[in-house]
Motif scaffolding. Structure first.
Motif, PDB file in Angstrom:
ATOM      1  N   ILE A   1       0.851  -1.163   0.004  1.00 56.20           N
ATOM      2  CA  ILE A   1       0.009  -0.044   0.067  1.00 56.20           C
ATOM      3  C   ILE A   1       0.891   1.393  -0.007  1.00 56.20           C
ATOM      4  O   ILE A   1       1.849   1.496   0.692  1.00 56.20           O
ATOM      5  CB  ILE A   1      -0.800   0.127   1.306  1.00 56.20           C
ATOM      6  CG1 ILE A   1      -1.749  -1.372   1.116  1.00 56.20           C
ATOM      7  CG2 ILE A   1      -1.834   1.344   1.168  1.00 56.20           C
ATOM      8  CD1 ILE A   1      -2.645  -1.232  -0.142  1.00 56.20           C
ATOM      9  N   VAL A   2       0.712   2.180  -0.958  1.00 54.21           N
ATOM     10  CA  VAL A   2       1.444   3.401  -0.992  1.00 54.21           C
ATOM     11  C   VAL A   2       0.561   4.454  -1.236  1.00 54.21           C
ATOM     12  O   VAL A   2      -0.490   4.407  -2.113  1.00 54.21           O
ATOM     13  CB  VAL A   2       2.330   3.465  -2.314  1.00 54.21           C
ATOM     14  CG1 VAL A   2       3.069   4.586  -2.255  1.00 54.21           C
ATOM     15  CG2 VAL A   2       3.418   2.318  -2.152  1.00 54.21           C
ATOM     16  N   PRO A   3       0.518   5.527  -0.192  1.00 57.46           N
ATOM     17  CA  PRO A   3       1.634   5.468   0.874  1.00 57.46           C
ATOM     18  C   PRO A   3       1.168   4.463   2.075  1.00 57.46           C
ATOM     19  O   PRO A   3       0.003   4.302   2.011  1.00 57.46           O
ATOM     20  CB  PRO A   3       1.353   7.043   1.194  1.00 57.46           C
ATOM     21  CG  PRO A   3      -0.072   7.432   1.050  1.00 57.46           C
ATOM     22  CD  PRO A   3      -0.521   6.689  -0.120  1.00 57.46           C
TER      23      PRO A   3
END
Length: 302
Positions: free
Chosen positions: A165-167
């Protein structure tokens, strides 16, 4: 299959030894009868009721009987050595079976039923069927190894933080991924094709061997089945012949004492009696060998 063959060879050697022992007993009986006849003829000759030629005949018969005894002893020695060789022992064999007793546990099915039993029980045929089954599995594996390989994988991740997961966030998140790889090597395909052709050739030979073995089994079962029938008929005939020969010999002895017949007639009756005894021995051994042959043919221990 080899165990049954060895067992049959051993049983056959045993019965040949039994035949030799029985033949020696018959030869000894013939000698005893010849000696008795010679003594009786000498008494007749001394009394003037028998000619010198009659005495010569019975003396010649006695000498022939002695020669027959020596030949029978040689036959016993040879048969005993053959049996000792198969048994790998130096002990002298002994007969543990009464040949005058009826043979038991003879298969009573029809020839076709016995043939079906043979097809179902023969170790050599069963081993070949198992070989064909294993080779078929190998053939499927060989053909499969030439096809492309498909590798698939997948994964699920539920974590905090979840690096996918980004961010990134400070909570549990679930992610997944699925992937597939197709791998194919030309050399492996060529090798697999060659191996498959070899296995197919092996299968063709194995199927041909199955038919050859079935044909051989059919002949062996037929020989054993008809051998039993012939042996049963022979032993019945031999018993009747021996009974008739004994009675004929008894009558000739009485007729000789009464002066109705000469020694030639008695010697002929004695020869018929000896032949009848030998025939009974041969038929008694023959039915036992035929039984062992039939049991071996249908895949059982002889």
């Amino acid at each position: 299959a080899e165990l049954n063959d060895v067992a049959f060879a051993g049983r056959q050697a045993y019965y040949e030894y039994a035949r030799a022992e029985a033949s020696l007993a018959v030869a000894n009986f013939a000698l005893e009868a010849a000696v008795s006849q010679r003594k009786e003829t000498e008494s007749f000759f001394n009394a003037g009721s028998a000619a010198h030629v009659d005495l010569m005949r019975v003396r010649a018969q006695e000498e022939a009987a002695r020669v027959a005894v020596e030949q029978a002893k040689l036959g016993v020695e040879v048969a005993a050595r053959a049996l000792q060789t198969l048994m790998h022992t130096e002990e002298l064999p002994s007969l543990g079976e009464d040949l005058s007793e009826a043979v038991r546990e003879i298969p009573t099915e029809t020839e076709n039923e016995l043939l079906e039993r043979a097809y179902a029980n023969r170790p050599d045929l069963l081993a070949l069927h198992k070989y064909i089954e294993v080779t078929n599995h190998q053939l499927k594996s060989a053909k499969g190894s030439g096809a492309p390989d498909v590798l698939a994988r997948g994964s699920v991740q539920y974590s905090n933080p979840n690096l996918r997961i980004v961010p990134q966030q400070d909570r549990f998140e679930a992610t997944w991924e699925v992937g597939a790889v197709i791998r194919w090597t030309p050399n492996a395909t060529v090798a697999a094709s060659g191996r498959a052709r070899e296995l197919e050739a092996d299968l063709e030979r194995a199927h041909a061997d199955v038919q050859l073995i079935k044909d051989a089994i059919r002949v062996e079962v037929a020989e054993g089945y008809n051998g039993i029938l012939a042996a049963q008929s022979a032993i019945t005939s031999a018993r009747s012949g021996l009974e008739a020969a004994r009675e004929g010999y008894r009558v000739k002895r009485q007729q000789l004492r009464a002066g109705i017949v000469n020694t030639t007639d008695l010697l002929q009756a004695q020869a018929e009696l000896i032949r009848a005894q030998v025939d009974l021995v041969d038929s008694s051994i023959g039915i036992r060998i035929a039984k062992a042959q039939l049991r071996r043919a249908i895949g059982e221990m002889p």
